[in-house]
Scaffold this motif. Structure first.
Motif, mmCIF file in Angstrom:
data_model
loop_
_atom_site.group_PDB
_atom_site.id
_atom_site.type_symbol
_atom_site.label_atom_id
_atom_site.label_comp_id
_atom_site.label_asym_id
_atom_site.label_seq_id
_atom_site.Cartn_x
_atom_site.Cartn_y
_atom_site.Cartn_z
ATOM 1 N N ALA A 1 0.933 -1.069 -0.121
ATOM 2 C CA ALA A 1 -0.014 0.125 0.163
ATOM 3 C C ALA A 1 0.762 1.251 0.018
ATOM 4 O O ALA A 1 0.574 2.317 -0.711
ATOM 5 C CB ALA A 1 -0.741 0.003 1.181
ATOM 6 N N GLU A 2 1.678 1.256 0.862
ATOM 7 C CA GLU A 2 2.805 2.534 0.844
ATOM 8 C C GLU A 2 3.558 2.553 -0.483
ATOM 9 O O GLU A 2 3.729 3.699 -1.171
ATOM 10 C CB GLU A 2 3.580 2.348 2.261
ATOM 11 N N LEU A 3 4.000 1.513 -0.944
ATOM 12 C CA LEU A 3 4.913 1.599 -2.393
ATOM 13 C C LEU A 3 4.042 2.280 -3.572
ATOM 14 O O LEU A 3 4.368 2.834 -4.371
ATOM 15 C CB LEU A 3 5.452 0.193 -2.637
ATOM 16 N N LEU A 4 2.301 1.653 -3.495
ATOM 17 C CA LEU A 4 1.582 2.141 -4.523
ATOM 18 C C LEU A 4 1.119 3.396 -4.012
ATOM 19 O O LEU A 4 0.340 3.883 -4.942
ATOM 20 C CB LEU A 4 0.413 0.968 -4.665
ATOM 21 N N GLY A 5 1.142 4.118 -3.101
ATOM 22 C CA GLY A 5 0.622 5.253 -2.754
ATOM 23 C C GLY A 5 -0.828 5.237 -2.322
ATOM 24 O O GLY A 5 -1.510 6.096 -2.148
ATOM 25 N N LEU A 6 -1.237 4.162 -1.689
ATOM 26 C CA LEU A 6 -2.593 3.757 -1.419
ATOM 27 C C LEU A 6 -2.863 4.469 -0.059
ATOM 28 O O LEU A 6 -2.182 4.183 0.910
ATOM 29 C CB LEU A 6 -3.061 2.313 -1.482
ATOM 30 N N ALA A 7 -4.051 4.928 0.214
ATOM 31 C CA ALA A 7 -4.067 5.263 1.647
ATOM 32 C C ALA A 7 -5.168 4.458 2.384
ATOM 33 O O ALA A 7 -6.553 4.531 2.213
ATOM 34 C CB ALA A 7 -4.860 6.902 1.507
ATOM 35 N N ILE A 8 -4.550 3.680 3.091
ATOM 36 C CA ILE A 8 -5.389 2.719 3.947
ATOM 37 C C ILE A 8 -5.119 2.961 5.435
ATOM 38 O O ILE A 8 -4.144 3.391 5.859
ATOM 39 C CB ILE A 8 -4.936 1.369 3.666
ATOM 40 N N PRO A 9 -6.311 3.411 6.005
ATOM 41 C CA PRO A 9 -6.033 3.574 7.573
ATOM 42 C C PRO A 9 -5.600 2.524 8.316
ATOM 43 O O PRO A 9 -5.573 1.479 8.138
ATOM 44 C CB PRO A 9 -7.696 3.644 8.227
ATOM 45 N N GLU A 10 -4.600 2.928 9.011
ATOM 46 C CA GLU A 10 -3.640 2.081 9.889
ATOM 47 C C GLU A 10 -4.451 1.127 10.780
ATOM 48 O O GLU A 10 -4.150 0.154 10.741
ATOM 49 C CB GLU A 10 -2.733 2.810 11.109
#
Length: 166
Positions: free
Chosen positions: A50-59
């Protein structure tokens, strides 16, 4: 790109499933690959992607942490971060077992679901997790209870309720 080398070796007093929980990650970027020596788990793969793809997923929706943290700032990863492992028998020669384990710091707790048995190991003095600690010792019992609660809170899914056994 992430490559996870996970080791949960079978053997010990829990007979065919000793848990030497050992996760290593090779984090490869355009520069030379670097080994991440911090404690990581399989649940870290989704947050990393998710971080590498720039996706915003709530922690709050993710159980793990991005592997970029231990790769780029290992000093910020807690040394006692719990790492979880589950192993299910896959061959009839192994017998039927389902075991969950958690390692936090140097302590390793292994729970055999089918036998309703728990073992605690001190990885600092028993790195192969072969000799369980005596749970009649109050300090060992307190550690086992603490890790059992961490393990209980981490378990999700329905494998234990829908699994066909014996």
């Amino acid at each position: 790109m992430c490559l996870l080398n996970h080791r949960a070796l079978p053997q010990s007093s829990l007979e065919t499933a000793r848990f030497s929980i050992d996760h290593h990650v090779v984090y490869a970027d355009p520069n030379p690959a670097a080994r991440i020596d911090a404690r990581v788990g399989l649940n870290d793969i989704v947050p990393t992607l998710a971080e590498l793809l720039g996706l915003a997923i709530p922690e709050a929706e993710l159980a793990g942490q991005s592997l970029l943290l231990p790769a780029l700032a290992p000093q910020r990863v807690p040394v006692d971060r719990p790492v979880f492992c589950t192993i299910l028998s896959q061959k009839s020669a192994q017998g039927d077992f389902l075991r969950h384990a958690v390692r936090a710091g140097t302590d390793v707790l292994v729970r055999d679901v089918f036998e309703d048995r728990t073992e605690l190991y001190d990885h600092s003095v028993d790195p192969d997790d072969r000799t369980p600690r005596d749970l009649s010792d109050p300090a060992a019992r307190a550690t086992a209870d603490r890790l059992a609660e961490i393990l209980r809170q981490s378990l999700t899914g329905n494998i234990e309720t829908t699994l066909l056994t014996h």
